[in-house]
Motif scaffolding. Structure first.
Motif, short mmCIF file in Angstrom:
data_model
loop_
_atom_site.label_atom_id
_atom_site.label_comp_id
_atom_site.label_asym_id
_atom_site.label_seq_id
_atom_site.Cartn_x
_atom_site.Cartn_y
_atom_site.Cartn_z
N VAL A 22 0.99 -1.22 -0.12
CA VAL A 22 -0.02 0.17 -0.08
C VAL A 22 0.79 1.24 0.03
CG1 VAL A 22 -1.76 1.14 1.17
CG2 VAL A 22 -1.78 -1.32 1.35
N ILE A 23 0.91 1.76 -0.98
CA ILE A 23 1.57 3.18 -1.07
C ILE A 23 0.78 4.51 -0.70
CG2 ILE A 23 2.92 4.83 -3.06
CD1 ILE A 23 2.77 2.43 -4.70
N VAL A 24 1.73 5.14 0.15
CA VAL A 24 1.26 6.64 0.27
C VAL A 24 1.70 7.51 -0.40
CG1 VAL A 24 1.25 8.34 2.24
CG2 VAL A 24 1.23 5.94 2.92
N HIS A 25 0.86 8.06 -1.29
CA HIS A 25 1.16 8.93 -2.57
C HIS A 25 1.61 10.64 -1.72
CE1 HIS A 25 0.50 6.64 -5.88
NE2 HIS A 25 -0.76 6.46 -5.71
N ASP A 26 0.71 10.90 -0.65
CA ASP A 26 1.18 12.22 -0.24
C ASP A 26 0.25 12.46 1.04
OD1 ASP A 26 1.98 14.72 0.05
OD2 ASP A 26 1.05 15.55 -1.89
N HIS A 27 0.65 13.49 1.85
CA HIS A 27 -0.13 13.63 2.98
C HIS A 27 -0.33 15.32 2.79
CE1 HIS A 27 -0.55 14.16 7.77
NE2 HIS A 27 -1.65 14.50 7.10
N ILE A 28 -1.56 15.52 2.71
CA ILE A 28 -1.97 16.91 2.43
C ILE A 28 -2.70 17.65 3.61
CG2 ILE A 28 -3.56 18.44 1.09
CD1 ILE A 28 -3.90 16.16 -1.21
N ILE A 29 -2.07 18.63 4.00
CA ILE A 29 -2.77 19.50 5.17
C ILE A 29 -3.31 20.63 4.45
CG2 ILE A 29 -2.13 20.46 7.51
CD1 ILE A 29 0.42 19.01 7.67
N VAL A 30 -4.60 21.06 5.11
CA VAL A 30 -5.40 21.94 4.69
C VAL A 30 -5.72 23.05 5.63
CG1 VAL A 30 -6.32 20.83 2.63
CG2 VAL A 30 -7.65 20.60 4.67
N GLY A 31 -5.82 24.26 5.38
CA GLY A 31 -6.34 25.19 6.46
C GLY A 31 -6.81 26.49 5.66
N ARG A 32 -7.48 27.51 6.41
CA ARG A 32 -8.07 28.29 5.68
C ARG A 32 -6.93 29.34 4.88
NH1 ARG A 32 -10.03 28.74 10.78
NH2 ARG A 32 -8.68 30.45 11.52
N ASN A 33 -5.74 29.31 5.04
CA ASN A 33 -4.74 29.97 4.47
C ASN A 33 -3.92 29.26 3.38
OD1 ASN A 33 -5.49 32.09 6.49
ND2 ASN A 33 -4.10 31.44 7.91
N GLY A 34 -4.60 28.18 3.09
CA GLY A 34 -3.87 27.33 1.94
C GLY A 34 -3.74 25.87 2.14
N HIS A 35 -2.75 25.26 1.44
CA HIS A 35 -2.67 23.82 1.73
C HIS A 35 -1.22 23.71 1.79
CE1 HIS A 35 -2.33 23.74 -2.56
NE2 HIS A 35 -1.89 22.67 -2.46
N ALA A 36 -0.50 22.67 2.41
CA ALA A 36 0.81 21.93 2.04
C ALA A 36 0.86 20.43 1.98
CB ALA A 36 1.28 22.09 3.64
N SER A 37 1.74 20.24 0.93
CA SER A 37 2.01 18.88 0.53
C SER A 37 3.16 18.28 1.03
CB SER A 37 1.74 18.70 -0.99
OG SER A 37 2.56 17.65 -1.47
N LEU A 38 3.09 17.25 1.78
CA LEU A 38 4.48 16.90 2.28
C LEU A 38 5.42 16.38 1.41
CD1 LEU A 38 2.79 17.14 5.08
CD2 LEU A 38 4.09 15.06 5.99
N LYS A 39 4.74 15.98 0.38
CA LYS A 39 5.54 15.25 -0.63
C LYS A 39 6.26 16.33 -1.58
CE LYS A 39 5.70 12.00 -4.66
NZ LYS A 39 5.03 10.77 -5.36
N GLY A 40 5.26 17.44 -1.74
CA GLY A 40 5.63 18.54 -2.57
C GLY A 40 7.10 19.49 -1.74
N MET A 41 6.79 19.24 -0.36
CA MET A 41 7.83 19.88 0.21
C MET A 41 8.92 19.18 0.61
SD MET A 41 5.26 21.89 2.89
CE MET A 41 6.52 22.54 3.91
N GLN A 42 9.04 17.92 -0.08
CA GLN A 42 10.07 16.85 0.04
C GLN A 42 10.40 16.48 1.37
OE1 GLN A 42 13.57 18.49 -2.05
NE2 GLN A 42 12.36 17.98 -3.98
N LEU A 43 9.15 16.43 2.17
CA LEU A 43 9.24 15.90 3.48
C LEU A 43 9.29 14.36 3.90
CD1 LEU A 43 7.53 18.82 5.51
CD2 LEU A 43 10.04 18.48 5.48
N ILE A 44 8.85 13.78 2.65
CA ILE A 44 8.38 12.45 2.70
C ILE A 44 8.98 11.76 1.62
CG2 ILE A 44 6.61 12.28 4.23
CD1 ILE A 44 4.58 11.91 1.83
#
Length: 251
Positions: free
Chosen positions: A229-251
Protein backbone atom coordinates in the motif's frame (compact mmCIF):
# COMPACT_ATOMS: atom_id res chain seq x y z
CA UNK A 1 -81.71 72.67 -7.68
CA UNK A 2 -79.19 75.27 -8.61
CA UNK A 3 -77.78 75.24 -5.13
CA UNK A 4 -77.63 71.49 -5.17
CA UNK A 5 -75.84 71.57 -8.52
CA UNK A 6 -73.33 73.97 -7.08
CA UNK A 7 -72.75 71.73 -4.12
CA UNK A 8 -72.31 68.76 -6.39
CA UNK A 9 -69.82 70.56 -8.60
CA UNK A 10 -67.93 71.65 -5.56
CA UNK A 11 -67.88 68.11 -4.21
CA UNK A 12 -66.41 66.69 -7.39
CA UNK A 13 -63.92 69.51 -7.68
CA UNK A 14 -62.51 68.98 -4.21
CA UNK A 15 -62.50 65.20 -4.24
CA UNK A 16 -59.02 63.72 -4.84
CA UNK A 17 -58.71 61.47 -7.84
CA UNK A 18 -57.73 57.86 -6.98
CA UNK A 19 -54.10 57.10 -7.72
CA UNK A 20 -53.54 54.78 -10.68
CA UNK A 21 -53.08 51.18 -9.51
CA UNK A 22 -49.63 50.86 -11.09
CA UNK A 23 -48.37 54.03 -9.41
CA UNK A 24 -49.71 52.87 -6.05
CA UNK A 25 -48.03 49.48 -6.43
CA UNK A 26 -44.74 51.17 -7.34
CA UNK A 27 -44.92 53.38 -4.26
CA UNK A 28 -45.44 50.34 -2.03
CA UNK A 29 -42.74 48.20 -3.71
CA UNK A 30 -40.00 47.34 -1.17
CA UNK A 31 -36.74 49.14 -1.88
CA UNK A 32 -34.66 45.97 -1.79
CA UNK A 33 -36.41 44.38 -4.78
CA UNK A 34 -34.63 46.68 -7.22
CA UNK A 35 -31.30 45.89 -5.57
CA UNK A 36 -31.98 42.17 -5.85
CA UNK A 37 -32.75 42.39 -9.54
CA UNK A 38 -29.63 44.48 -10.22
CA UNK A 39 -27.50 41.92 -8.36
CA UNK A 40 -29.04 39.01 -10.25
CA UNK A 41 -28.49 40.79 -13.55
CA UNK A 42 -24.83 41.44 -12.73
CA UNK A 43 -24.37 37.78 -11.79
CA UNK A 44 -26.02 36.60 -15.02
CA UNK A 45 -24.09 38.97 -17.26
CA UNK A 46 -20.66 39.07 -15.59
CA UNK A 47 -20.52 35.90 -13.49
CA UNK A 48 -19.62 35.27 -9.87
CA UNK A 49 -16.23 36.94 -10.28
CA UNK A 50 -17.95 40.31 -10.56
CA UNK A 51 -19.48 39.94 -7.10
CA UNK A 52 -17.83 40.40 -3.73
CA UNK A 53 -18.16 37.71 -1.07
CA UNK A 54 -21.05 39.44 0.68
CA UNK A 55 -22.91 39.98 -2.61
CA UNK A 56 -22.60 36.30 -3.53
CA UNK A 57 -23.88 35.46 -0.07
CA UNK A 58 -26.78 37.86 -0.63
CA UNK A 59 -27.79 35.87 -3.70
CA UNK A 60 -27.89 32.74 -1.59
CA UNK A 61 -29.91 34.46 1.14
CA UNK A 62 -32.50 35.74 -1.36
CA UNK A 63 -33.89 32.19 -1.46
CA UNK A 64 -33.85 31.75 2.29
CA UNK A 65 -35.26 35.18 3.14
CA UNK A 66 -37.60 36.21 0.30
CA UNK A 67 -39.18 39.28 1.92
CA UNK A 68 -36.44 41.29 3.55
CA UNK A 69 -33.23 43.17 2.83
CA UNK A 70 -30.38 40.64 3.17
CA UNK A 71 -27.40 42.91 2.53
CA UNK A 72 -26.85 43.68 6.21
CA UNK A 73 -27.06 40.04 7.23
CA UNK A 74 -24.66 38.99 4.47
CA UNK A 75 -22.11 41.57 5.61
CA UNK A 76 -22.54 40.52 9.24
CA UNK A 77 -21.89 36.88 8.37
CA UNK A 78 -18.77 37.73 6.34
CA UNK A 79 -17.45 39.93 9.17
CA UNK A 80 -18.16 37.20 11.72
CA UNK A 81 -16.56 34.29 9.85
CA UNK A 82 -14.13 35.96 7.43
CA UNK A 83 -15.15 34.96 3.89
CA UNK A 84 -17.88 33.35 1.81
CA UNK A 85 -16.18 29.96 2.10
CA UNK A 86 -15.84 30.31 5.85
CA UNK A 87 -19.53 31.14 6.19
CA UNK A 88 -20.36 27.91 4.33
CA UNK A 89 -17.88 26.00 6.48
CA UNK A 90 -19.06 27.41 9.80
CA UNK A 91 -20.77 24.95 12.17
CA UNK A 92 -24.55 25.24 12.14
CA UNK A 93 -24.78 26.18 15.82
CA UNK A 94 -22.39 29.12 15.30
CA UNK A 95 -24.39 30.32 12.30
CA UNK A 96 -27.52 30.38 14.44
CA UNK A 97 -25.79 32.65 16.95
CA UNK A 98 -25.85 35.45 14.35
CA UNK A 99 -28.93 37.63 14.68
CA UNK A 100 -31.20 37.07 11.70
CA UNK A 101 -30.05 33.48 11.10
CA UNK A 102 -32.71 31.00 12.13
CA UNK A 103 -32.88 27.25 11.68
CA UNK A 104 -34.05 27.52 8.07
CA UNK A 105 -31.29 29.92 6.99
CA UNK A 106 -28.59 27.89 8.76
CA UNK A 107 -29.85 24.71 7.13
CA UNK A 108 -29.87 26.34 3.68
CA UNK A 109 -26.28 27.51 4.13
CA UNK A 110 -25.12 24.04 5.19
CA UNK A 111 -27.03 22.50 2.27
CA UNK A 112 -25.13 24.73 -0.15
CA UNK A 113 -21.88 23.75 1.59
CA UNK A 114 -22.72 20.05 1.24
CA UNK A 115 -23.61 20.52 -2.43
CA UNK A 116 -20.30 22.27 -3.06
CA UNK A 117 -18.39 19.45 -1.38
CA UNK A 118 -20.33 16.81 -3.32
CA UNK A 119 -19.64 18.65 -6.57
CA UNK A 120 -15.92 18.82 -5.82
CA UNK A 121 -15.87 15.13 -4.94
CA UNK A 122 -17.60 14.30 -8.22
CA UNK A 123 -14.74 15.94 -10.10
CA UNK A 124 -12.24 13.44 -8.69
CA UNK A 125 -14.45 10.37 -8.45
CA UNK A 126 -14.40 9.29 -12.09
CA UNK A 127 -10.80 9.75 -13.13
CA UNK A 128 -7.27 8.94 -11.90
CA UNK A 129 -6.68 11.14 -8.88
CA UNK A 130 -3.06 11.88 -9.71
CA UNK A 131 -4.11 13.28 -13.06
CA UNK A 132 -6.52 15.77 -11.47
CA UNK A 133 -4.47 17.03 -8.54
CA UNK A 134 -5.95 20.53 -8.56
CA UNK A 135 -9.42 19.02 -8.16
CA UNK A 136 -8.16 16.89 -5.27
CA UNK A 137 -6.90 19.99 -3.47
CA UNK A 138 -10.13 21.86 -4.16
CA UNK A 139 -12.14 18.97 -2.77
CA UNK A 140 -10.02 18.64 0.37
CA UNK A 141 -10.27 22.36 1.05
CA UNK A 142 -14.02 22.39 0.51
CA UNK A 143 -14.47 19.38 2.77
CA UNK A 144 -12.12 20.25 5.62
CA UNK A 145 -10.44 23.65 5.54
CA UNK A 146 -13.03 25.35 7.74
CA UNK A 147 -13.77 22.56 10.18
CA UNK A 148 -13.41 23.78 13.80
CA UNK A 149 -11.68 20.56 14.89
CA UNK A 150 -8.97 18.42 13.36
CA UNK A 151 -10.06 15.58 11.11
CA UNK A 152 -7.93 12.83 9.64
CA UNK A 153 -9.21 11.81 6.21
CA UNK A 154 -8.03 9.08 3.85
CA UNK A 155 -8.57 8.84 0.12
CA UNK A 156 -8.34 5.15 -0.86
CA UNK A 157 -7.26 4.45 -4.45
CA UNK A 158 -7.23 1.38 -6.67
CA UNK A 159 -4.33 0.24 -8.85
CA UNK A 160 -5.30 2.84 -11.49
CA UNK A 161 -5.33 5.56 -8.83
CA UNK A 162 -9.10 5.99 -9.15
CA UNK A 163 -10.91 6.86 -5.93
CA UNK A 164 -12.46 3.87 -4.17
CA UNK A 165 -13.53 5.58 -0.98
CA UNK A 166 -13.12 8.80 0.95
CA UNK A 167 -13.42 8.39 4.69
CA UNK A 168 -12.88 10.48 7.81
CA UNK A 169 -11.08 7.99 10.04
CA UNK A 170 -10.59 10.14 13.13
CA UNK A 171 -11.79 13.43 14.59
CA UNK A 172 -9.93 15.16 17.38
CA UNK A 173 -9.54 18.48 19.14
CA UNK A 174 -8.64 21.91 17.83
CA UNK A 175 -4.98 20.92 17.51
CA UNK A 176 -4.69 17.13 17.65
CA UNK A 177 -6.15 14.01 16.06
CA UNK A 178 -5.10 10.51 17.10
CA UNK A 179 -3.95 8.40 14.14
CA UNK A 180 -3.37 4.64 14.26
CA UNK A 181 -1.24 3.35 11.34
CA UNK A 182 -2.46 -0.24 11.75
CA UNK A 183 -6.07 0.91 11.47
CA UNK A 184 -5.21 2.88 8.35
CA UNK A 185 -3.71 -0.20 6.70
CA UNK A 186 -6.45 -2.53 7.92
CA UNK A 187 -9.04 -0.35 6.21
CA UNK A 188 -6.92 -0.09 3.04
CA UNK A 189 -6.75 -3.90 2.82
CA UNK A 190 -10.50 -4.22 3.44
CA UNK A 191 -11.14 -1.94 0.46
CA UNK A 192 -8.45 -3.61 -1.70
CA UNK A 193 -6.75 -0.23 -2.03
CA UNK A 194 -3.21 -0.20 -3.37
CA UNK A 195 -2.55 3.47 -2.61
CA UNK A 196 -3.80 6.15 -0.24
CA UNK A 197 -3.64 9.89 0.20
CA UNK A 198 -3.66 11.18 3.76
CA UNK A 199 -5.41 14.47 4.49
CA UNK A 200 -5.95 16.43 7.64
CA UNK A 201 -6.84 20.00 8.53
CA UNK A 202 -5.33 22.62 10.80
CA UNK A 203 -8.16 24.65 12.39
CA UNK A 204 -5.63 27.38 13.18
CA UNK A 205 -5.62 28.17 9.46
CA UNK A 206 -1.86 27.63 9.03
CA UNK A 207 -1.23 24.44 6.99
CA UNK A 208 2.46 24.22 7.88
CA UNK A 209 3.19 20.58 8.88
CA UNK A 210 4.39 19.91 12.39
CA UNK A 211 7.16 17.48 13.30
CA UNK A 212 4.47 15.11 14.60
CA UNK A 213 2.70 15.28 11.22
CA UNK A 214 5.89 14.33 9.43
CA UNK A 215 6.79 11.50 11.78
CA UNK A 216 3.28 10.05 11.72
CA UNK A 217 3.31 10.07 7.91
CA UNK A 218 6.64 8.25 7.80
CA UNK A 219 5.28 5.62 10.20
CA UNK A 220 2.25 5.00 7.97
CA UNK A 221 4.50 4.77 4.91
CA UNK A 222 6.64 2.19 6.68
CA UNK A 223 3.60 0.20 7.80
CA UNK A 224 2.12 0.12 4.30
CA UNK A 225 5.27 -0.76 2.37
CA UNK A 226 5.37 -4.52 3.14
CA UNK A 227 1.61 -4.71 2.50
CA UNK A 228 1.88 -3.18 -0.96
CA UNK A 229 0.00 0.00 0.00
CA UNK A 230 1.66 3.20 -1.22
CA UNK A 231 1.20 6.57 0.45
CA UNK A 232 1.14 9.07 -2.40
CA UNK A 233 1.05 12.17 -0.22
CA UNK A 234 -0.10 13.76 2.99
CA UNK A 235 -2.01 16.99 2.40
CA UNK A 236 -2.65 19.49 5.18
CA UNK A 237 -5.37 22.06 4.55
CA UNK A 238 -6.28 25.25 6.35
CA UNK A 239 -8.09 28.50 5.74
CA UNK A 240 -4.84 30.04 4.54
CA UNK A 241 -3.95 27.40 1.96
CA UNK A 242 -2.59 23.88 1.88
CA UNK A 243 0.70 22.02 2.24
CA UNK A 244 1.86 18.83 0.52
CA UNK A 245 4.46 16.85 2.43
CA UNK A 246 5.60 15.25 -0.81
CA UNK A 247 5.75 18.60 -2.57
CA UNK A 248 7.84 19.94 0.31
CA UNK A 249 10.11 16.84 0.03
CA UNK A 250 9.38 15.92 3.63
CA UNK A 251 8.49 12.33 2.72
Amino acid sequence: MQGDDGDERGFFAERALPAPRAAKAAAEKPHYLGHRERLRTRFREAGAGALSDYELLELLLFRSIPRADTKGLAKTLINRFGSFAEVLGAPEHLLREVEGVGDAVALDIKTIAAASSRMARGAIGRRPVLGSWAQVIDYCRAAMAFEPREQFRILFLDKKNVLIADEVQQSGTVDHTPVYPREVMRRALELSATAIILVHNHPSGDPTPSRADIEMTKTIIGTGKPLGVIVHDHIIVGRNGHASLKGMQLI
